[in-house]
Every structure is written in structure tokens, then in C-alpha cells.
Write a protein that holds these residues in place. Structure first.
Motif, PDB file in Angstrom:
ATOM      1  N   ALA A   1      81.256  13.013  -3.043  1.00  0.00           N
ATOM      2  CA  ALA A   1      79.883  13.307  -2.602  1.00  0.00           C
ATOM      3  C   ALA A   1      79.598  12.653  -1.257  1.00  0.00           C
ATOM      4  CB  ALA A   1      78.894  12.823  -3.659  1.00  0.00           C
ATOM      5  N   ARG A   2      80.055  11.419  -1.088  1.00  0.00           N
ATOM      6  CA  ARG A   2      79.846  10.710   0.181  1.00  0.00           C
ATOM      7  C   ARG A   2      80.610  11.396   1.307  1.00  0.00           C
ATOM      8  NH1 ARG A   2      76.577   7.997   3.525  1.00  0.00           N
ATOM      9  NH2 ARG A   2      77.713   6.526   4.846  1.00  0.00           N
ATOM     10  N   ARG A   3      81.850  11.835   1.038  1.00  0.00           N
ATOM     11  CA  ARG A   3      82.608  12.571   2.050  1.00  0.00           C
ATOM     12  C   ARG A   3      81.841  13.800   2.517  1.00  0.00           C
ATOM     13  NH1 ARG A   3      87.271  16.552   0.307  1.00  0.00           N
ATOM     14  NH2 ARG A   3      85.338  17.671  -0.191  1.00  0.00           N
ATOM     15  N   ASN A   4      81.223  14.538   1.572  1.00  0.00           N
ATOM     16  CA  ASN A   4      80.501  15.755   1.925  1.00  0.00           C
ATOM     17  C   ASN A   4      79.252  15.460   2.745  1.00  0.00           C
ATOM     18  OD1 ASN A   4      82.464  17.167   0.610  1.00  0.00           O
ATOM     19  ND2 ASN A   4      81.271  17.503  -1.270  1.00  0.00           N
ATOM     20  N   VAL A   5      78.639  14.292   2.500  1.00  0.00           N
ATOM     21  CA  VAL A   5      77.500  13.878   3.341  1.00  0.00           C
ATOM     22  C   VAL A   5      77.974  13.710   4.788  1.00  0.00           C
ATOM     23  CG1 VAL A   5      75.915  11.969   3.827  1.00  0.00           C
ATOM     24  CG2 VAL A   5      76.178  12.802   1.483  1.00  0.00           C
ATOM     25  N   VAL A   6      79.144  13.093   4.953  1.00  0.00           N
ATOM     26  CA  VAL A   6      79.700  12.906   6.295  1.00  0.00           C
ATOM     27  C   VAL A   6      79.977  14.256   6.957  1.00  0.00           C
ATOM     28  CG1 VAL A   6      81.609  11.937   7.621  1.00  0.00           C
ATOM     29  CG2 VAL A   6      80.681  10.666   5.672  1.00  0.00           C
ATOM     30  N   LEU A   7      80.560  15.179   6.206  1.00  0.00           N
ATOM     31  CA  LEU A   7      80.867  16.508   6.762  1.00  0.00           C
ATOM     32  C   LEU A   7      79.594  17.243   7.159  1.00  0.00           C
ATOM     33  CD1 LEU A   7      83.687  17.508   4.246  1.00  0.00           C
ATOM     34  CD2 LEU A   7      83.989  17.025   6.694  1.00  0.00           C
ATOM     35  N   ASP A   8      78.557  17.156   6.332  1.00  0.00           N
ATOM     36  CA  ASP A   8      77.279  17.785   6.680  1.00  0.00           C
ATOM     37  C   ASP A   8      76.693  17.184   7.952  1.00  0.00           C
ATOM     38  OD1 ASP A   8      77.259  19.585   4.582  1.00  0.00           O
ATOM     39  OD2 ASP A   8      76.144  18.244   3.230  1.00  0.00           O
TER      40      ASP A   8
END
Length: 797
Positions: free
Chosen positions: A256-263
């Protein structure tokens, strides 16, 4: 009626924000533009006090070198293990993937290259947003500020000062001001790329990984310059909360944290929305590599332990104490190049494990040293490294000398006969084929054994007995059959000093020459001194190298983080015996490996030339097999030891499930040696030993006085005056009168000081009556060659 806008702050919460902004404005009038200050509690502090606090701080932050892990590698550069307080490998920015740097800047400080030490716009925005959401949603500290905090915390922990650690981590106004001042100093003295590079190498990424290179290898088994978009985004997301987002413990949170970074990267147009969507659909893709820190989980635990202790005692590392030197070793980012051959190590480990189980009431050990260089090629022991006694684990290193390990050593048994044999050839010119009468038991006055200058006289009688063969023995048969009474008499010839000194010069760390438990005593030749397998491998490597002794060394070089030599180690070698002496010893000991020798009969011969010596101590508590080729010496040892650490007999023990009725060097330690060496021999050159020179074989001989027909006492006096020692053997039939000397052995010529056996005459042999005539001569005196002039073998042998 439409609902009120949810993003508007109530008036009650707006006033504190305005107060903070005014305080910021006041402070900005005192300090430089771009400075960030703490917002909690700052409204009540005057600008003058802030300025005074700032002026009291140092103008520079001493960053120093980042702690880096040290690598220990084998002779081919393959990793054995790493040593570190912080698992870190520095990498320049040019060797860090752009995916990684873009992801980190996007999520932590997207205006990093536009602002100074303080991103005022971002800080105010983050503060207001966080207040509006009753919590921390966005970070306000710049990358430079975060780096300052990391550095101060690391320095405080390194100092061990509890007050400094508290000051570096407490949530206080003073700490924030200090960090801000240092952040300004960093921005004034360093370029942005340097700060970002330092940050990426300093940051903690969770699960013991410090810096992006260690994190990339740990989580994904790639180097930092190969990190993909998803991998970079995963690591960038960890720095905010390395423990909470640790993908090895909390993969869902990490994802979930990785996806925040990608967003965030898509929002900032660093990547496209489609790239973000594709990357978010991918799994974490972990390929976690277990961290190796220290020797326990290394590929060669006890060799690693030896390397570390060897370095700490070598004097080549800074530090007044071993603790200080260890800290330097764990943080210096070195590469320690060693002599280990992992092929040999695997063969040694497999063989030891096949012969002695960790929980057996015994310890098995193998040590391998390269002749001519002293390179330690492998060390293995049956009890693995660890603290679980139920699994037979231990941290005691039984293979190395006490200086580098923890064991007091093991009695070496008949492997010490090497030193007496070599001394007899080197210093006394003992002829290799000269025979000595070696009965099953012999009582020898200990005063016959001369020590070194200053040694007191030996007292009492030494009663020596054989456990193998008896009879007339020369250097070949006496050694091949390990005849104790042969070597006890040979040691009378050499004395105690020369064998003792020779053993020390060959690498045996003898430290107690005299006294109640002294080593320089007549039983020295039977191996009453306690030694380690590594010492014995080093000693036998000396004769394999034709008398060239090389100190056993496990390290060839220490390299810095740029792979440039800090210290290089060359060979430390010295010729300690004549090549001809070593050639003779090798020729004698190779007989042990041939048919008729203990090793040969036990199937321990190799396809390449080899030699060996067995050893067994009293009560069969320890057995040895020290064998070698011209290019590798290996000492194999198995010792009985119970759970209390007491030495016990191996007789009646079960080793790896096999019952041992009676332990011997050739049949118990020998197979462990053989199983390792039969694997390793494929990598050894087919090199032969040098044939001994004829002059060495014949030795230095002097005339033995003729004593036939003399009384025994008279003959003793004559031999004594000529420099020989004498003893009396069995009576034999001869042409001399009863009670006089029939002959001596040896006669003619012998090494000066040799033991001469006198055989008293039993008079003529009685004539025998026969019912019918036999072929050849029958009833007559024994007609030995030279009968009547003092030559011939004893009756009954």
C-alpha cells in the motif's frame, strides 16, 4: 441546504495557525531565508531568543564517513560473510537507479532541488494539512533536515553517551533549532547531489538494511543501479517508517505504501498515470537475501572466527583494545581477502559431519594448510557454531591454537615422532637403515635424556612399551609401525632440546618446557604436549615443503571501500631444516600410505603421492591422522569429550551411529582424513616428493668398536668411550664363551651416540639328534654372517 465545505478550518482552529505563521515571519526576519523552524510552541518565543540560540550552535556539521559493512571473501573473491553494526555499502549517486532517486524525492521532498535548507511552502502546507486532519499526513522536513537528524542520531549512538542519545531523539524545540542550523550549514557547503547521495546511503530501510545498496540486495537481490520502478518505489516508501512498512513482516502495508509513492510520482508527472497503474498492479516481487552478520551464518564459521581473531591480534587495525579494533573492523567498509578454498571447506565439512555428529561425546576436526605458503585452506569441526547445547552447538573453536580460539588443545600422540625423527637425521646424521633393537617394553633411565642448557636433570625410570610391533627396527619400519621403544631410543640420541626447538620452529606453540607438566620431557616423542589441528597441519606442511616453514595465515589483503590495498600480507617463511632432511622424512612417512603401512592398509592412499603419521594417546582419548601431499597438509583429529567438557576415552563410543570398540589414528581419525582428501585430490597437482639423497640415507657414521668375546661390562666401557650407548639383548648361540659378547648390533659403522645392543653368548649350539638326515646342514652352530667377529642377529628375532 448544501453541506458546508469540509476543507475549511473552523475559526477556533484557525487562530493558532495564524499565530504560528506570524512567529515564522518573525523568525525569518532574524535567520536566513529558507530556514524551517518548529511550529509547536514557537509562537511564545521571541525572535531575539531564536537568534541567540542559533548563534550558539557550531557553523558546521561534522558528517564524517558513514559506517559500512566489512566483507570477508575467499581466495576467489566469493563472499564468506559480512561484519557490521549497520549493514551498509556506500554507492555514488551515479550508481543508484534513477527510478530510486525520483521515487524518493517525489515522496519525501519533491521541491528538493528548488529550495534551500527549508522548504517553507511545503512545510507550511504540511503543517496546515496535518492540523486539518488531526494527524501526520504529509512530512514537513526537507531531505537536508532529515539527513541532519540521521547524522546526529548516529553520532550520539556511536558515542554511547546516553544524554547525547536522548538529546538527539527528544521531541524538543532545542533539537529542532539545532537540526535547522546544521541543515543551513550543509546547504551552504555541499551541493544538492552530495546531500541526496549521502541521504540514500545513510537512510535506514528496515530489516537491518542501511543505505540503498544494502536494501536493494537484501529485498530484491539486485544492485542499487538496477532497481526497477516498482522496487525503487517500495524502498522509497520505507524511509518514513522502516519498521511499520517492512515488507518481510508487513507485505500488505509495504504494498500500500509503495502504491502511495507511485501515485505521488504520477501526480508530479514524474511518471505517467499508465505507468503508475501498471506498476501498482505488479506484486512486490521480493527476493529476500538473508543478512550475514558475523561468523555464525557464514559459509565457514570457524575459519571466519579464526580470521577475525587473527586480525584483532595482528596489530594492523587501529585501536588500543580489541574492542576498539572490532568496532573499526565492523564499520570500515573493508574487504578482507582470505586464503580459504570453498571447495576444500565443503569437502572438510562433509567429511567431519559424516564421521562425528554434533551431539556425539567426541569432537572431530580438520585443518588444511598449503605447504610453501602457509595459506590456511579450510577449517572444520563437528560441533557447529551456536548456543544450543541440545544441538551440540558451541562457540569454542577447537581447530585453532588457543591464541586465536578457545580450546586448550589436545595431546598429539605419536604425530610428535616427526620431530624426533627429523632431529635425528638433521643433527645426528642418523642412517635411515640403521637398526635399533626395539623390544615390547624397555626401561630407560630418564637421566639418559639431555635437555637444553639450564634444564634440570631428568630423574626416575621411563618405562616404555609398544602397542604395535617389536624387534629390530630402522627409520622406515620403526616409523611406519610407530614403534614407541624405537623412538624412545632415538630420542636418547637426539636429546630433548633439538626436537623441542624444531617443533617450535615448525609452528607448534609449545609454551611450557619444564615444570610439573612440562613438555620437554622424555615422553615428548609420544606427544604429551597439547596442540591444535592447525598447528599440526602447519608442522607437517613444513616437511611437505622440503623444510621450508611458513607461518599459517588466513588473510592475504585488506582492501578499502574502493578495493585499494590498505594492508597486504606476503608469505612469512624460513628454512628450518635442510631440504635433504625433509626429503628423507617424506620418504619414510610415505610408507605409512603404502601397503604395509597403517594408512595403506586402511585404504587411505591417494592417487597423488602422499605421506602420513598416525597418533593415539593413552586410554585412546584422542586419535590423529596427519597426512599430506607436496601441496596440501591436513591434520585430522577426533577427541573424546563428554557434555561436561571432560576428556574421555573414545573406546566404546558411538560416532555418527557407528560403534568404536577401540579407537586408533588410522582406523578412526584416518577415514575422516581420507574422505576429505579423496575429494580434494582431484584439484591437487600430481607432484611427487623429492627422492632423498644417498648421503642422507647413509647418514654420518663412525666405526663401532669390535667387542666380540669381551665381557659384557668391558664391552659397555669400550662403547661408552667411543661415544655410544649400549644395552643388553637376548643370549645367542655363538663360538664365543658363555657370558661373553657374541656380537653387537649395529656393528661396523653407526651414527655416533646410537644405541648399541650387546648380545651375550650362550655358547655353542647343542647338537641335535635326528631320526633321518635332513637336507642341508642341520646340527651345527648358527652360522650367521660374520659369526665369531661380533656380527649377527639375536636369537629368537
Amino acid at each position: 441546504m448544501s453541506s458546508p465545505r469540509s476543507d475549511r478550518l473552523p475559526a477556533a482552529r484557525l487562530l493558532p495557525h495564524l499565530g504560528v505563521m506570524l512567529a515564522v515571519a518573525a523568525v525569518l526576519g532574524v535567520v536566513v531565508a529558507g530556514l524551517a523552524i518548529p511550529f509547536a510552541g514557537v509562537a511564545g518565543i521571541g525572535a531575539r531568543n531564536v537568534a541567540r540560540s542559533m548563534d550558539d550552535l557550531p557553523a558546521q556539521l561534522e558528517t564524517g564517513a558513514l559506517s559500512q559493512r566489512t566483507r570477508i571473501v575467499d581466495s576467489e573473491g566469493k563472499l564468506i560473510t559480512t561484519l557490521y553494526d549497520e549493514n551498509r555499502i556506500n554507492r555514488p549517486l551515479s550508481q543508484i537507479s534513477r527510478n530510486m532517486t525520483q521515487a524518493l524525492v517525489s515522496i519525501e521532498d519533491y521541491r528538493f532541488y528548488q529550495h534551500g535548507a527549508l522548504d517553507l511552502k511545503g512545510t507550511l502546507r504540511a503543517f496546515v494539512t496535518n492540523q486539518a486532519n488531526n494527524g501526520t499526513v504529509q512530512g514537513g522536513s526537507s531531505i537536508t533536515q532529515q539527513l541532519v537528524k540521521m547524522t546526529l542520531v548516529a553520532q550520539a549512538k556511536a558515542s554511547g553517551d546516553e544524554d547525547a542519545i536522548k538529546a538527539a531523539t527528544e521531541d524538543s524545540y532545542a533539537r529542532k533549532i539545532k537540526e535547522l542550523r546544521y541543515a543551513i550549514a550543509l546547504e551552504e557547503t555541499h551541493k544538492k547531489d552530495w546531500i541526496l547521495e549521502r541521504y540514500l546511503n545513510a537512510a535506514y530501510f528496515g530489516d537491518g538494511a542501511y543505505g540503498v545498496q544494502a536494501a536493494a540486495k537484501h529485498y530484491f537481490n539486485v544492485n542499487a543501479n538496477k532497481l526497477s520502478l516498482t522496487q525503487g518505489a517500495t524502498l522509497a516508501g520505507l524511509v518514513k517508517n522502516p519498521t511499520g512498512y517492512d515488507p518481510t513482516n508487513s507485505p500488505d502495508r509495504a504494498l500500500a505504501r509503495r502504491n502511495v509513492v507511485l501515485d505521488r510520482m504520477a501526480q508530479l508527472h514524474v511518471i505517467t498515470e499508465q505507468q503508475a497503474a501498471d506498476a501498482k498492479a505488479a506484486p512486490l516481487g521480493l527476493d529476500v537475501q538473508p543478512a550475514r552478520n558475523g561468523c555464525v551464518n557464514s559459509t565457514a564459521p570457524f575459519f571466519c572466527d579464526y580470521v577475525v581473531n587473527w586480525l584483532l591480534k595482528s596489530g594492523d587495525l587501529p585501536g588500543r583494545t580489541e574492542k576498539e579494533r572490532m568496532e573499526y573492523l565492523q564499520s570500515g567498509g573493508f574487504t578482507i581477502k582470505t586464503t580459504l578454498d570453498l571447495r576444500y571447506q565443503r569437502a572438510a565439512d562433509d567429511s567431519v559431519a559424516a564421521h562425528v555428529a554434533p551431539t556425539d561425546q567426541a569432537i572431530g576436526a580438520l585443518a588444511m594448510v598449503e605447504p610453501g605458503t602457509g595459506a590456511v585452506k579450510a577449517l572444520a569441526q563437528s560441533r557447529p557454531m551456536g548456543r544450543n547445547k541440545k544441538k551440540g552447538q558451541t562457540y569454542l573453536n577447537y581447530v585453532t591454537p588457543q591464541e586465536y580460539g578457545d580450546s586448550n588443545g589436545f595431546q598429539a600422540g605419536s604425530t610428535f615422532k616427526l620431530f624426533v625423527l627429523a632431529s635425528a637425521i638433521e643433527y645426528n646424521g642418523f642412517p635411515l637403515h640403521q637398526k635399533i633393537n626395539s623390544p615390547h617394553q624397555k626401561d630407560i633411565p630418564q637421566s639418559n635424556y639431555k635437555g637444553c642448557p639450564g634444564d634440570g636433570a631428568q630423574v626416575g625410570v621411563w618405562q616404555v612399551h609398544n602397542s604395535t610391533s617389536d624387534g629390530m627396527m630402522d627409520a622406515y619400519s620403526g616409523t611406519r609401525e610407530s614403534v614407541n621403544t624405537f623412538f624412545a631410543q632415538l630420542e636418547e640420541l637426539t636429546g630433548l632440546c633439538n626436537p623441542y626447538k624444531l617443533a617450535k620452529s615448525m609452528g607448534v606453540e609449545l609454551t611450557n618446557p619444564t615444570g610439573p607438566h612440562g613438555e620437554r620431557v622424555p615422553s615428548f616423542t609420544l606427544g604429551i604436549a597439547s596442540v591444535s589441528p592447525l598447528e599440526m597441519a602447519e608442522a607437517y606442511a613444513t616437511v611437505a615443503a622440503r623444510g621450508l616453514h611458513c607461518d599459517a595465515e588466513p588473510v592475504t589483503a585488506i582492501l578499502d571501500e574502493h578495493n585499494k590495498p590498505v594492508k597486504e600480507y606476503g608469505k612469512s617463511c624460513q628454512q628450518v631444516m635442510a631440504q635433504g632432511t625433509a626429503d628423507a622424512v617424506n620418504d619414510i612417512l610415505r610408507g605409512v600410505q603404502e601397503p604395509g603401512g597403517f594408512g595403506g592398509d586402511a585404504g587411505l592412499g591417494l592417487s597423488v603421492p602422499s605421506a602420513a603419521k598416525t597418533g593415539t594417546i593413552d586410554s585412546n582419548m584422542t586419535v590423529w591422522y596427519d597426512g599430506y601431499t607436496p601441496t596440501l597438509a591436513t591434520a585430522s583429529m577426533i577427541a573424546g569429550a563428554n557434555s561436561k567438557g571432560e576428556w574421555i576415552t573414545l573406546n566404546g563410543q558411538s560416532l555418527k551411529g557407528g560403534y568404536v570398540a577401540t579407537a586408533h589414528g588410522s582406523t578412526t581419525a584416518g577415514p575422516m582424513w581420507g574422505d576429505a582428501m579423496h575429494v580434494i585430490q582431484q584439484w591437487l597437482p600430481d607432484q611427487d616428493f623429492v627422492k632423498p639423497d644417498a648421503s642422507v640415507v647413509s647418514g654420518v657414521q663412525v666405526d663401532v668398536p669390535f667387542v666380540g668375546g669381551m665381557s659384557v661390562e668391558h664391552a659397555k666401557d669400550v662403547l661408552r668411550e667411543a661415544g655410544f650407548r649400549s644395552s643388553v639383548g637376548n643370549r645367542v648361540y655363538s663360538g664365543y664363551s658363555y657370558g661373553t659378547v657374541a656380537y653387537s648390533n649395529p656393528s661396523g659403522k653407526a651414527a655416533k651416540g646410537s644405541p648399541i645392543t650387546l648380545y651375550p653368548s650362550a655358547g655353542p649350539e647343542p647338537k641335535r639328534k635326528h631320526k633321518k638326515k635332513r637336507h642341508g646342514n642341520s646340527a651345527r652352530l648358527f652360522d650367521w654372517p660374520g659369526n665369531g667377529n661380533g656380527n649377527g642377529p639375536p636369537f629368537g628375532h
